[in-house]
Motif scaffolding. Sequence first.
Motif, PDB file in Angstrom:
ATOM      1  N   LEU A   1       2.290   1.857  -3.377  1.00 14.62           N
ATOM      2  CA  LEU A   1       1.254   2.328  -4.313  1.00 14.62           C
ATOM      3  C   LEU A   1       0.885   3.785  -4.047  1.00 14.62           C
ATOM      4  O   LEU A   1       0.387   4.481  -4.936  1.00 14.62           O
ATOM      5  CB  LEU A   1       0.000   1.453  -4.191  1.00 14.62           C
ATOM      6  CG  LEU A   1       0.103   0.064  -4.820  1.00 14.62           C
ATOM      7  CD1 LEU A   1      -1.073  -0.817  -4.392  1.00 14.62           C
ATOM      8  CD2 LEU A   1       0.159   0.144  -6.351  1.00 14.62           C
ATOM      9  N   SER A   2       1.147   4.264  -2.812  1.00 11.36           N
ATOM     10  CA  SER A   2       0.732   5.628  -2.467  1.00 11.36           C
ATOM     11  C   SER A   2       1.829   6.670  -2.703  1.00 11.36           C
ATOM     12  O   SER A   2       1.578   7.870  -2.616  1.00 11.36           O
ATOM     13  CB  SER A   2       0.291   5.687  -0.997  1.00 11.36           C
ATOM     14  OG  SER A   2       1.431   5.569  -0.164  1.00 11.36           O
ATOM     15  N   CYS A   3       3.063   6.226  -3.000  1.00 13.49           N
ATOM     16  CA  CYS A   3       4.123   7.214  -3.205  1.00 13.49           C
ATOM     17  C   CYS A   3       4.104   7.709  -4.660  1.00 13.49           C
ATOM     18  O   CYS A   3       3.409   7.150  -5.509  1.00 13.49           O
ATOM     19  CB  CYS A   3       5.482   6.660  -2.798  1.00 13.49           C
ATOM     20  SG  CYS A   3       6.081   5.350  -3.852  1.00 13.49           S
ATOM     21  N   VAL A   4       4.840   8.767  -4.934  1.00 12.90           N
ATOM     22  CA  VAL A   4       4.736   9.441  -6.239  1.00 12.90           C
ATOM     23  C   VAL A   4       4.983   8.474  -7.396  1.00 12.90           C
ATOM     24  O   VAL A   4       4.198   8.405  -8.348  1.00 12.90           O
ATOM     25  CB  VAL A   4       5.728  10.631  -6.304  1.00 12.90           C
ATOM     26  CG1 VAL A   4       5.804  11.190  -7.729  1.00 12.90           C
ATOM     27  CG2 VAL A   4       5.314  11.705  -5.329  1.00 12.90           C
ATOM     28  N   ASN A   5       6.068   7.698  -7.308  1.00 23.03           N
ATOM     29  CA  ASN A   5       6.364   6.789  -8.426  1.00 23.03           C
ATOM     30  C   ASN A   5       5.358   5.650  -8.522  1.00 23.03           C
ATOM     31  O   ASN A   5       5.015   5.207  -9.618  1.00 23.03           O
ATOM     32  CB  ASN A   5       7.780   6.226  -8.299  1.00 23.03           C
ATOM     33  CG  ASN A   5       8.816   7.265  -8.679  1.00 23.03           C
ATOM     34  OD1 ASN A   5       8.599   8.056  -9.597  1.00 23.03           O
ATOM     35  ND2 ASN A   5       9.936   7.288  -7.967  1.00 23.03           N
ATOM     36  N   GLY A   6       4.865   5.185  -7.369  1.00 25.31           N
ATOM     37  CA  GLY A   6       3.861   4.128  -7.377  1.00 25.31           C
ATOM     38  C   GLY A   6       2.581   4.615  -8.043  1.00 25.31           C
ATOM     39  O   GLY A   6       1.958   3.903  -8.832  1.00 25.31           O
ATOM     40  N   LYS A   7       2.206   5.858  -7.737  1.00 26.46           N
ATOM     41  CA  LYS A   7       0.986   6.409  -8.342  1.00 26.46           C
ATOM     42  C   LYS A   7       1.169   6.612  -9.839  1.00 26.46           C
ATOM     43  O   LYS A   7       0.292   6.318 -10.637  1.00 26.46           O
ATOM     44  CB  LYS A   7       0.610   7.729  -7.661  1.00 26.46           C
ATOM     45  CG  LYS A   7      -0.008   7.506  -6.283  1.00 26.46           C
ATOM     46  CD  LYS A   7      -0.781   8.696  -5.790  1.00 26.46           C
ATOM     47  CE  LYS A   7       0.114   9.741  -5.229  1.00 26.46           C
ATOM     48  NZ  LYS A   7      -0.478  10.650  -4.294  1.00 26.46           N
ATOM     49  N   ARG A   8       2.363   7.116 -10.208  1.00 28.15           N
ATOM     50  CA  ARG A   8       2.612   7.349 -11.644  1.00 28.15           C
ATOM     51  C   ARG A   8       2.574   6.034 -12.418  1.00 28.15           C
ATOM     52  O   ARG A   8       1.944   5.920 -13.470  1.00 28.15           O
ATOM     53  CB  ARG A   8       3.970   8.024 -11.844  1.00 28.15           C
ATOM     54  CG  ARG A   8       4.258   8.201 -13.321  1.00 28.15           C
ATOM     55  CD  ARG A   8       5.482   9.004 -13.623  1.00 28.15           C
ATOM     56  NE  ARG A   8       6.599   8.676 -12.752  1.00 28.15           N
ATOM     57  CZ  ARG A   8       7.638   9.457 -12.573  1.00 28.15           C
ATOM     58  NH1 ARG A   8       7.670  10.618 -13.148  1.00 28.15           N
ATOM     59  NH2 ARG A   8       8.639   9.088 -11.806  1.00 28.15           N
TER      60      ARG A   8
ATOM     61  N   ARG B   1       0.522  -1.143 -12.244  1.00 30.28           N
ATOM     62  CA  ARG B   1       0.257  -1.413 -10.824  1.00 30.28           C
ATOM     63  C   ARG B   1       0.872  -2.751 -10.383  1.00 30.28           C
ATOM     64  O   ARG B   1       1.431  -2.862  -9.295  1.00 30.28           O
ATOM     65  CB  ARG B   1      -1.262  -1.425 -10.600  1.00 30.28           C
ATOM     66  CG  ARG B   1      -1.670  -1.580  -9.149  1.00 30.28           C
ATOM     67  CD  ARG B   1      -3.200  -1.448  -9.019  1.00 30.28           C
ATOM     68  NE  ARG B   1      -3.592  -1.393  -7.625  1.00 30.28           N
ATOM     69  CZ  ARG B   1      -3.840  -2.466  -6.873  1.00 30.28           C
ATOM     70  NH1 ARG B   1      -3.728  -3.670  -7.394  1.00 30.28           N
ATOM     71  NH2 ARG B   1      -4.189  -2.335  -5.607  1.00 30.28           N
TER      72      ARG B   1
ATOM     73  N   THR C   1       1.104   3.275 -11.566  1.00 29.59           N
ATOM     74  CA  THR C   1      -0.272   2.756 -11.576  1.00 29.59           C
ATOM     75  C   THR C   1      -1.090   3.449 -12.664  1.00 29.59           C
ATOM     76  O   THR C   1      -1.814   2.802 -13.426  1.00 29.59           O
ATOM     77  CB  THR C   1      -0.930   2.972 -10.196  1.00 29.59           C
ATOM     78  OG1 THR C   1      -0.151   2.264  -9.226  1.00 29.59           O
ATOM     79  CG2 THR C   1      -2.359   2.450 -10.167  1.00 29.59           C
ATOM     80  N   ARG C   2      -0.937   4.785 -12.750  1.00 28.36           N
ATOM     81  CA  ARG C   2      -1.650   5.548 -13.794  1.00 28.36           C
ATOM     82  C   ARG C   2      -1.311   5.033 -15.187  1.00 28.36           C
ATOM     83  O   ARG C   2      -2.145   4.997 -16.078  1.00 28.36           O
ATOM     84  CB  ARG C   2      -1.240   7.022 -13.705  1.00 28.36           C
ATOM     85  CG  ARG C   2      -2.221   7.919 -12.980  1.00 28.36           C
ATOM     86  CD  ARG C   2      -2.012   9.394 -13.298  1.00 28.36           C
ATOM     87  NE  ARG C   2      -0.645   9.840 -13.418  1.00 28.36           N
ATOM     88  CZ  ARG C   2       0.125  10.279 -12.421  1.00 28.36           C
ATOM     89  NH1 ARG C   2      -0.336  10.292 -11.185  1.00 28.36           N
ATOM     90  NH2 ARG C   2       1.353  10.687 -12.649  1.00 28.36           N
TER      91      ARG C   2
ATOM     92  N   GLU D   1       0.839  -1.210   0.000  1.00 27.15           N
ATOM     93  CA  GLU D   1       0.000   0.000   0.000  1.00 27.15           C
ATOM     94  C   GLU D   1       0.868   1.252   0.000  1.00 27.15           C
ATOM     95  O   GLU D   1       0.569   2.247  -0.659  1.00 27.15           O
ATOM     96  CB  GLU D   1      -0.902   0.048   1.246  1.00 27.15           C
ATOM     97  CG  GLU D   1      -1.826  -1.129   1.425  1.00 27.15           C
ATOM     98  CD  GLU D   1      -1.201  -2.236   2.274  1.00 27.15           C
ATOM     99  OE1 GLU D   1      -0.136  -2.763   1.880  1.00 27.15           O
ATOM    100  OE2 GLU D   1      -1.780  -2.567   3.315  1.00 27.15           O
TER     101      GLU D   1
END
Length: 242
Positions: free
Chosen positions: A198-205, A212, A207-208, A195
């Motif tokens: 997935l919540s850090c900047v690179n994880g979010k990028r 993921r 995932t986008r 989790e």
Amino acid sequence: MNVQVISSVNEARTEDLQHKTVIVIDVLRATSTMLTALANGCRDITPVETVIQAKQLQENGVLLGGERNCKKIPGFDFGNSPLEYTESEVNGKSLVITTTNGTRAIQKAGKASRILIGSLLNARACAERVVSTCGEAVILCSGTNDAFALEDGLCAGLIAQELIDHMPSSKQVTLNDLGLSMLYAYRDVSDRLPETLLSCVNGKRLTRLGFRDDVLHCARVNVLPFAPAVQDGKIAASAACL
Ligand SMILES: O=C(O)[C@H](CS(=O)(=O)O)OP(=O)(O)O
Ligand SMILES: [Mg+2]
């Protein structure tokens, strides 16, 4: 043993790295990808800084991998997704790879006495290899575009924890302040790493952009038992025992 954690490639001065064992970390995704390829039988990996250098090393039977802006480079065989480097694709093959941050960090560590390739996947193996050496160690977080990246910092914290756990009682691990901060941060989120990544900047990028599953793959801890070194410009699983 003194262990210095460095926050990004930009912060690494040559004098901090030379004559030391340097563990290079790029959890999302370069070092996780290299370790996955080796685990799937890739014979050796040559990390290079630029696309031109990679193309110059292209020859029959050599695979090209890497990314710019998280995407596969035109004409390359693979991007920077660890899930692409399956056994059927890489077993017995040589790979040349270039990524935005991770391969640059490996080049930056060129003056080290030894460079190890680390990630969450093989943190314990890295620590065990460092414990068996003398001298000082550096954990070089690749970061992203010269800025700190949380996933690399948390991996540094995990390696620090593993070093503490595996160091003989006659020796002590002394961390710099960033190392201590990352150790405390890692302890705080160790039960929810997927989790957190997935919540850090690179994880979010990532995932986008549809990656993921890469983030979840890279968030697994101590699933690979080897810590390969860079030797003569190449990384090989067999170098894990040298
Ligand atoms: O592919 C990655 O995950 C990143 C791309 S970017 O710099 O975050 O856009 O490269 P890496 O060298 O693995 O950090
Ligand atoms: Mg990265």
